[in-house]
Scaffold this motif. Structure first.
Motif, mmCIF file in Angstrom:
data_model
loop_
_atom_site.group_PDB
_atom_site.id
_atom_site.type_symbol
_atom_site.label_atom_id
_atom_site.label_comp_id
_atom_site.label_asym_id
_atom_site.label_seq_id
_atom_site.Cartn_x
_atom_site.Cartn_y
_atom_site.Cartn_z
ATOM 1 N N LYS A 85 0.814 -1.216 0.000
ATOM 2 C CA LYS A 85 0.000 0.000 0.000
ATOM 3 C C LYS A 85 0.846 1.263 0.000
ATOM 4 C CE LYS A 85 -3.994 0.160 2.061
ATOM 5 N NZ LYS A 85 -4.905 0.032 0.917
ATOM 6 N N LYS A 86 2.195 1.090 -0.040
ATOM 7 C CA LYS A 86 3.126 2.228 -0.077
ATOM 8 C C LYS A 86 2.905 3.168 1.107
ATOM 9 C CE LYS A 86 3.962 2.190 -5.085
ATOM 10 N NZ LYS A 86 3.386 0.845 -5.312
ATOM 11 N N LEU A 87 2.774 2.559 2.280
ATOM 12 C CA LEU A 87 2.573 3.314 3.513
ATOM 13 C C LEU A 87 3.841 3.288 4.360
ATOM 14 C CD1 LEU A 87 -0.967 1.974 4.463
ATOM 15 C CD2 LEU A 87 -0.423 4.302 3.706
ATOM 16 N N ILE A 88 4.020 4.324 5.164
ATOM 17 C CA ILE A 88 5.126 4.335 6.113
ATOM 18 C C ILE A 88 4.730 3.499 7.321
ATOM 19 C CG2 ILE A 88 6.571 5.754 7.614
ATOM 20 C CD1 ILE A 88 7.039 6.144 4.606
ATOM 21 N N GLY A 89 5.490 2.442 7.563
ATOM 22 C CA GLY A 89 5.318 1.620 8.756
ATOM 23 C C GLY A 89 6.642 1.578 9.488
ATOM 24 N N MET A 90 6.666 2.074 10.711
ATOM 25 C CA MET A 90 7.899 2.084 11.504
ATOM 26 C C MET A 90 7.648 1.456 12.873
ATOM 27 S SD MET A 90 9.634 5.783 10.529
ATOM 28 C CE MET A 90 10.821 5.642 11.881
ATOM 29 N N VAL A 91 8.695 0.854 13.424
ATOM 30 C CA VAL A 91 8.632 0.218 14.737
ATOM 31 C C VAL A 91 9.299 1.134 15.752
ATOM 32 C CG1 VAL A 91 9.076 -1.884 16.039
ATOM 33 C CG2 VAL A 91 8.946 -1.981 13.551
ATOM 34 N N ASN A 92 8.674 1.309 16.894
ATOM 35 C CA ASN A 92 9.244 2.192 17.908
ATOM 36 C C ASN A 92 10.315 1.475 18.727
ATOM 37 O OD1 ASN A 92 9.749 4.424 19.435
ATOM 38 N ND2 ASN A 92 8.069 4.079 20.855
ATOM 39 N N LEU A 93 11.457 1.262 18.102
ATOM 40 C CA LEU A 93 12.638 0.782 18.803
ATOM 41 C C LEU A 93 13.323 2.018 19.368
ATOM 42 C CD1 LEU A 93 13.664 -1.828 16.121
ATOM 43 C CD2 LEU A 93 12.826 -2.339 18.433
ATOM 44 N N SER A 94 12.852 2.438 20.536
ATOM 45 C CA SER A 94 13.149 3.781 21.036
ATOM 46 C C SER A 94 14.621 3.998 21.346
ATOM 47 C CB SER A 94 12.299 4.075 22.277
ATOM 48 O OG SER A 94 12.453 3.064 23.248
ATOM 49 N N TYR A 95 15.395 2.943 21.548
ATOM 50 C CA TYR A 95 16.802 3.150 21.859
ATOM 51 C C TYR A 95 17.633 3.487 20.623
ATOM 52 C CZ TYR A 95 15.436 1.809 26.462
ATOM 53 O OH TYR A 95 14.802 1.780 27.682
ATOM 54 N N ARG A 96 17.009 3.510 19.461
ATOM 55 C CA ARG A 96 17.662 4.115 18.303
ATOM 56 C C ARG A 96 17.850 5.618 18.527
ATOM 57 N NH1 ARG A 96 17.500 1.629 13.219
ATOM 58 N NH2 ARG A 96 17.517 -0.636 13.483
ATOM 59 N N ASN A 97 17.123 6.190 19.513
ATOM 60 C CA ASN A 97 17.265 7.605 19.832
ATOM 61 C C ASN A 97 18.532 7.892 20.627
ATOM 62 O OD1 ASN A 97 14.667 7.726 18.760
ATOM 63 N ND2 ASN A 97 13.665 7.824 20.745
ATOM 64 N N VAL A 98 19.229 6.849 21.070
ATOM 65 C CA VAL A 98 20.465 7.017 21.839
ATOM 66 C C VAL A 98 21.588 7.392 20.882
ATOM 67 C CG1 VAL A 98 22.142 5.849 23.322
ATOM 68 C CG2 VAL A 98 19.691 5.417 23.626
ATOM 69 N N ALA A 99 22.074 8.609 21.035
ATOM 70 C CA ALA A 99 23.040 9.148 20.067
ATOM 71 C C ALA A 99 24.330 8.342 20.012
ATOM 72 C CB ALA A 99 23.348 10.608 20.409
ATOM 73 N N VAL A 100 24.776 7.813 21.162
ATOM 74 C CA VAL A 100 26.040 7.063 21.147
ATOM 75 C C VAL A 100 25.897 5.754 20.382
ATOM 76 C CG1 VAL A 100 27.002 8.127 23.221
ATOM 77 C CG2 VAL A 100 25.514 6.100 23.440
ATOM 78 N N LEU A 101 24.701 5.196 20.331
ATOM 79 C CA LEU A 101 24.490 3.997 19.511
ATOM 80 C C LEU A 101 24.635 4.343 18.041
ATOM 81 C CD1 LEU A 101 23.663 1.005 19.241
ATOM 82 C CD2 LEU A 101 21.291 1.794 19.096
ATOM 83 N N GLN A 102 24.044 5.462 17.635
ATOM 84 C CA GLN A 102 24.166 5.909 16.250
ATOM 85 C C GLN A 102 25.638 6.128 15.884
ATOM 86 O OE1 GLN A 102 21.597 6.514 14.036
ATOM 87 N NE2 GLN A 102 19.837 6.265 15.389
ATOM 88 N N LYS A 103 26.389 6.740 16.791
ATOM 89 C CA LYS A 103 27.809 6.998 16.529
ATOM 90 C C LYS A 103 28.605 5.698 16.471
ATOM 91 C CE LYS A 103 31.410 9.629 15.919
ATOM 92 N NZ LYS A 103 31.563 10.437 14.672
ATOM 93 N N ALA A 104 28.280 4.757 17.355
ATOM 94 C CA ALA A 104 28.977 3.468 17.338
ATOM 95 C C ALA A 104 28.763 2.761 16.012
ATOM 96 C CB ALA A 104 28.493 2.596 18.496
ATOM 97 N N ALA A 105 27.531 2.784 15.503
ATOM 98 C CA ALA A 105 27.245 2.156 14.211
ATOM 99 C C ALA A 105 28.052 2.816 13.102
ATOM 100 C CB ALA A 105 25.753 2.248 13.908
ATOM 101 N N GLU A 106 28.159 4.131 13.175
ATOM 102 C CA GLU A 106 28.938 4.871 12.171
ATOM 103 C C GLU A 106 30.414 4.487 12.232
ATOM 104 O OE1 GLU A 106 30.487 9.450 11.878
ATOM 105 O OE2 GLU A 106 28.366 9.169 12.349
ATOM 106 N N LEU A 107 30.952 4.348 13.436
ATOM 107 C CA LEU A 107 32.357 3.999 13.601
ATOM 108 C C LEU A 107 32.640 2.581 13.112
ATOM 109 C CD1 LEU A 107 32.955 5.593 17.105
ATOM 110 C CD2 LEU A 107 34.061 6.290 14.965
ATOM 111 N N VAL A 108 31.756 1.641 13.438
ATOM 112 C CA VAL A 108 31.940 0.260 12.973
ATOM 113 C C VAL A 108 31.895 0.210 11.453
ATOM 114 C CG1 VAL A 108 30.920 -2.048 12.926
ATOM 115 C CG2 VAL A 108 31.061 -0.800 15.089
ATOM 116 N N ALA A 109 30.896 0.885 10.872
ATOM 117 C CA ALA A 109 30.769 0.887 9.406
ATOM 118 C C ALA A 109 31.974 1.519 8.738
ATOM 119 C CB ALA A 109 29.496 1.628 9.001
#
Length: 355
Positions: free
Chosen positions: A119-143
């Motif tokens: 249906k071309k709809l936005i469906g997102m899951v509230n994995l709220s710890y994606r809001n943790v900035a250090v997790l985002q940075k860690a993923a960037e560093l690993v990549a």
């Protein structure tokens, strides 16, 4: 479509404790308006809608869909209701931000992901710890190769609400008791917070799980294993061994018996050129790295990280501007496959299973 004259209109389905987090977050986003709430409990619904000045109140989702004057919904219902309510919303053409886990089994989660895509709809899951900035940075560093090829990881989600009343008395309050009862839709600590730490690992490592084994434990908490209408049979602690598709091996654990930890997440990632440690403890973020010349002395350096957009902001942006919808229903469905296999592994005495 939305515009300055027509903001993104949000319906909140389920108005319990977590719905307050959704309402507060959406109310702070420009171009977003919370237009309705749904709950079969009239007192809870009234108090919630009055608190956030929400004009339209509905006892059932069918009534809200028949009304129809909303663009998207935040689905904050109990786990077992995620699938039927989300399917009804998407069939009505509405975008959905669904609480985790996406569903209580992989087949239902796959059906939800497929419908969102069709249906071309936005469906997102509230994995709220994606809001943790250090997790985002860690993923960037690993990549980016900062610690080389990932070899090993250790991850834990530590809660203690079964040993202390900081968040309320679990023995008397329904918002906690349902989480201990499979008959009330709970998948235990594995489905409630184990999904968060599993996502923590997968996201930071940049690689899904390829194989896992799991042990689950339900502890005696009341005489006869029951309090009122609630049979306390959902798992309280979970431990997993997992291998990722990139070859890294590690452990993932989650428990509600971590005395001394209200709600803490820890992740350690070790590569052949360095290590990262990610912490989210007492709401405080931390990230440190050991790499290069510091390896021989085991010297760790703290990394400062700025704020990142919340999942609520990303959901609104995905609808309003076409920004990436992450984590989407497809990711939620893949996580559910791993959770289902974890339950199956436990039932088969902790055997390793391929995802």
């Amino acid at each position: 479509m939305t515009s300055a004259a027509h903001p993104l209109r949000i319906l909140i389905v389920g108005t319990g404790n977590m719905a307050r987090t959704h309402a507060d977050a959406f109310s702070r986003i420009d171009g977003v308006e919370i237009v309705g709430g749904v709950d079969q409990r009239p007192d809870v619904l009234t108090q919630f809608c009055d608190t956030f000045a929400i004009p339209n109140r509905f006892a059932t989702l069918d009534e809200a869909i028949a009304w129809g004057n909303f663009d998207a919904a935040a689905n904050v219902t109990p786990d077992a209701a995620h699938h039927p309510t989300t399917m009804a919303l998407m069939k009505a053409g509405k975008h959905v931000l669904c609480e985790k886990p996406l569903a209580t089994n992989a087949a239902d989660a796959r059906e939800m992901a497929d419908l969102a895509r069709t249906k071309k709809l936005i469906g997102m899951v509230n994995l709220s710890y994606r809001n943790v900035a250090v997790l985002q940075k860690a993923a960037e560093l690993v990549a980016g190769g900062a610690i080389g090829a990932l070899r090993h990881f250790e991850a834990s989600y530590l809660q203690s609400w079964l040993t202390q009343p900081a968040w309320g008395d679990w023995k008397t309050e329904s918002q906690w008791l349902w989480r201990l009862s499979s008959a009330h839709g709970s998948k235990g600590v594995l489905g409630d917070v184990g999904i968060h730490i599993l996502d923590f690992v997968i996201f930071a490592a940049g690689s899904p799980v390829s194989e896992l084994s799991c042990r689950l434990k339900t502890f005696d908490k009341a005489e006869g294993g029951r309090i009122g209408e609630y049979t306390l049979d959902a798992n309280d602690s979970a431990t997993l061994q997992a291998e990722l598709e990139n070859g890294a091996l590690g452990t993932i654990s989650a428990t509600r018996f971590a005395s001394g930890h209200l709600n803490d997440l820890r992740l350690r990632l070790y590569g052949d050129k360095g290590g990262l440690e990610v912490r989210f403890e007492k709401g405080i973020e931390g990230l440190r790295i050991c790499q290069g010349e510091d390896l021989s002395s085991a010297t760790w350096t703290d990394i400062e990280v700025g704020a990142v957009p919340t999942v609520y902001q990303r959901f609104a942006a995905a609808i309003l501007t076409g920004a990436p919808a992450d984590p989407d229903f497809e990711h939620g469905a893949r996580l559910q496959v791993a959770l289902d296999l974890a339950e199956r592994s436990h039932a088969e005495n902790g055997c390793f299973l391929k995802v």
